[in-house]
Design a protein around this motif. Sequence first.
Motif, PDB file in Angstrom:
ATOM      1  N   ILE A 188       0.861  -1.177   0.000  1.00 28.26           N
ATOM      2  CA  ILE A 188       0.000   0.000   0.000  1.00 28.26           C
ATOM      3  C   ILE A 188       0.901   1.232   0.000  1.00 28.26           C
ATOM      4  O   ILE A 188       2.091   1.154   0.318  1.00 28.26           O
ATOM      5  N   GLU A 189       0.332   2.346  -0.385  1.00 27.87           N
ATOM      6  CA  GLU A 189       0.979   3.642  -0.186  1.00 27.87           C
ATOM      7  C   GLU A 189      -0.038   4.571   0.447  1.00 27.87           C
ATOM      8  O   GLU A 189      -1.239   4.481   0.173  1.00 27.87           O
ATOM      9  N   ILE A 190       0.442   5.444   1.314  1.00 26.99           N
ATOM     10  CA  ILE A 190      -0.420   6.390   2.019  1.00 26.99           C
ATOM     11  C   ILE A 190       0.001   7.800   1.613  1.00 26.99           C
ATOM     12  O   ILE A 190       1.176   8.167   1.749  1.00 26.99           O
ATOM     13  N   TYR A 191      -0.968   8.567   1.108  1.00 23.99           N
ATOM     14  CA  TYR A 191      -0.697   9.921   0.623  1.00 23.99           C
ATOM     15  C   TYR A 191      -1.184  10.943   1.645  1.00 23.99           C
ATOM     16  O   TYR A 191      -2.323  10.877   2.112  1.00 23.99           O
ATOM     17  N   ASP A 192      -0.308  11.894   1.966  1.00 20.51           N
ATOM     18  CA  ASP A 192      -0.648  12.991   2.866  1.00 20.51           C
ATOM     19  C   ASP A 192      -0.791  14.266   2.035  1.00 20.51           C
ATOM     20  O   ASP A 192       0.200  14.800   1.538  1.00 20.51           O
ATOM     21  N   PRO A 193      -2.017  14.784   1.850  1.00 17.22           N
ATOM     22  CA  PRO A 193      -2.184  15.987   1.025  1.00 17.22           C
ATOM     23  C   PRO A 193      -1.476  17.222   1.574  1.00 17.22           C
ATOM     24  O   PRO A 193      -1.148  18.131   0.816  1.00 17.22           O
ATOM     25  N   LYS A 194      -1.232  17.249   2.895  1.00 13.95           N
ATOM     26  CA  LYS A 194      -0.567  18.420   3.481  1.00 13.95           C
ATOM     27  C   LYS A 194       0.906  18.462   3.103  1.00 13.95           C
ATOM     28  O   LYS A 194       1.449  19.515   2.766  1.00 13.95           O
TER      29      LYS A 194
END
Length: 651
Positions: A221-227
């Motif tokens: 999985i990959e986790i994206y942080d918009p900040k």
Amino acid sequence: MLVKESKHATIVSVFVGFFLIVAILLGNWEPAIASPLVGAPEEMGLWETVPMAAKEDLMQSVHTILLPNGKVLSVNGSSFRNTLVKNEKGENTFIEGVGIGEYDAINNTSLFDPQTQKFQRIASPPALQYGESNDLFCAGHLHLANGNVLFISGTGRYYPGGRFTGSKQVNIYDWQTGKWSTVGQMKEGRWYPTLVSLADGKIVIFSGLKINSPNQINPSIEIYDPKTEKFQYIDLTGIENSPFNTYIEDGDGYDTIDLYPRVFPTADGRLLITGDEAGIANVLVQSKSKKSYLMSIDEDATGKFSVSFEVGPERYETSKAYGTAVQVPNSEDVLLIAGMIGTNDINFGRGGKIDNYPGARIASSLQRWVSPEHSGEKNGKWETVEKFLETPRANVEAVILPNQEILVLNGGKYPEYKPIYEPVLMTPNSEAEGGYSIKTMNPAKLPRLYHNGAILLPDARVLSIGGNANRVAREKDGTLHVDIGRDAKNNFMIAELTDKSGQAKKFTIEEYYQSPQSYFAKNDPEHFVPAEIWQAEIFSPPYLFKPGARPEIVEVPNALKYGEFGKISVENATENGSLVLVKLGAETHSFDFGQRLVDLPIKNIALGEKSEIDFQAPTNSNLYPPGYYMMFYLNDIGKPSHAQMVKLAVS
């Protein structure tokens, strides 16, 4: 049939000959062409055929997304098309897909305005980004908390035999400016990924095909942080109880998280991996698994993520492909509806032939994951209604309606063959198996098989769009052939078509859209369906035909905060109305990544010409993540208002 793309257009031929019949106005939208009724609209709804788009704006809709401004974004990329070339003898030769870097071939993006009934072609992202393919066909997508749409991956390259790789690309569509941007690339390719929002607006990205290994699933999985605009990559293969580390006894190895997996949040913040998906043929997956999984995510003080898994309850059926899935309105329960069992191949059943797929079938079942709150089981339990739908169905869609009913529509008895035109309306009923009673609605006009789409509009109607019965052939100069068939020798061919009596009949777009059931392929009793469907339809559910004036929200807060109280003004309100938020739809491949519905408790109502209603915003950001929602008010008989867009924010 030949149609020609201009430099910025899909085709030069367009149907213009429908007979305009009664235009029915149910609100402030523009009238469309109404289809003939089979049953009364107050019982079985009403279909309207959207006027055909201008010739320069015609295209398929593989990815269908509602924007906060009420318009619908359709993104297609190369749109499942093949390249057609003539050999030295003048014979047709079909090449899988389109070439990398051909902007004219992937520049297929449009906006639809439900109020004006108009389609507008807009620019797609560049065909090459970071020197690699940036074809958004078969990407994953989801709204960020600010309403912009995050697109993950897409097609890296087409290979012979229906094999694909996924790109590492990241694209963001700004709904206010209409501009595309990027925030870099991911670590690996992710063709056919699933995106899920977390309570703080971060996005978890599951599965997809790798970039350099055709038809190889990415076990991470990959986790994206918009900040921070950064990604974190987590390999799942060595984690205890993850699907990639769980052996299936009597199966064929370890389990997997297949392509476009149906994943949902739970109230406590875990993510339920249901086991259903939308995989493709020739991908090595576990075909005998009945398992589901619950994944927990932890973030330490430095911002580093870790995950853990629990093996969930077993389902009645093995994993299904191209069924639909939906989270029960105002609940954490999950429904899995219909789909294919025993194969991921969309060619299953083409021409009615199933001999090459031993044990495979199309399901009509409803499987319901009953949450811990409702089941008393720590990880919930699965309940099954084996014959829920009257007819088994694949490539079906499920749209949550403001009154908490679910509209099941589109698809066919097989993924690309024998379309089913009648929607099914699921009405909550605690006495019925699976918690729903069902009723058949009026039939649509057009067939919608593979790559169809359906989403809820702000006027409470449902947009139905797209559909692939085959793969369009595109010549290098932009000429498109939608009259495509299959044969054993060449796989693809220009179809030899006849009328009902068997007499040869030339295919034209004008004739088809005037009379969609007027063509037949040789030796096939079913009506011929062109490779792409270019005209949209809109369904008005029965609730829009309930008697009396339609309520309307006239004043609404611009933003809501979790758990806080708010106030709205409503015309034509009633004593026992209801108020709901519906998350904006983001649909592809029989699955809407975005839609949720939450009931807003009404704390006080002061009836008047403009009734003042006090309500409480949602309290659970796991189930209802930050972002834009449609707010609907429904009166005491369930007639909905037009929606007002509101933003639900953490702070």
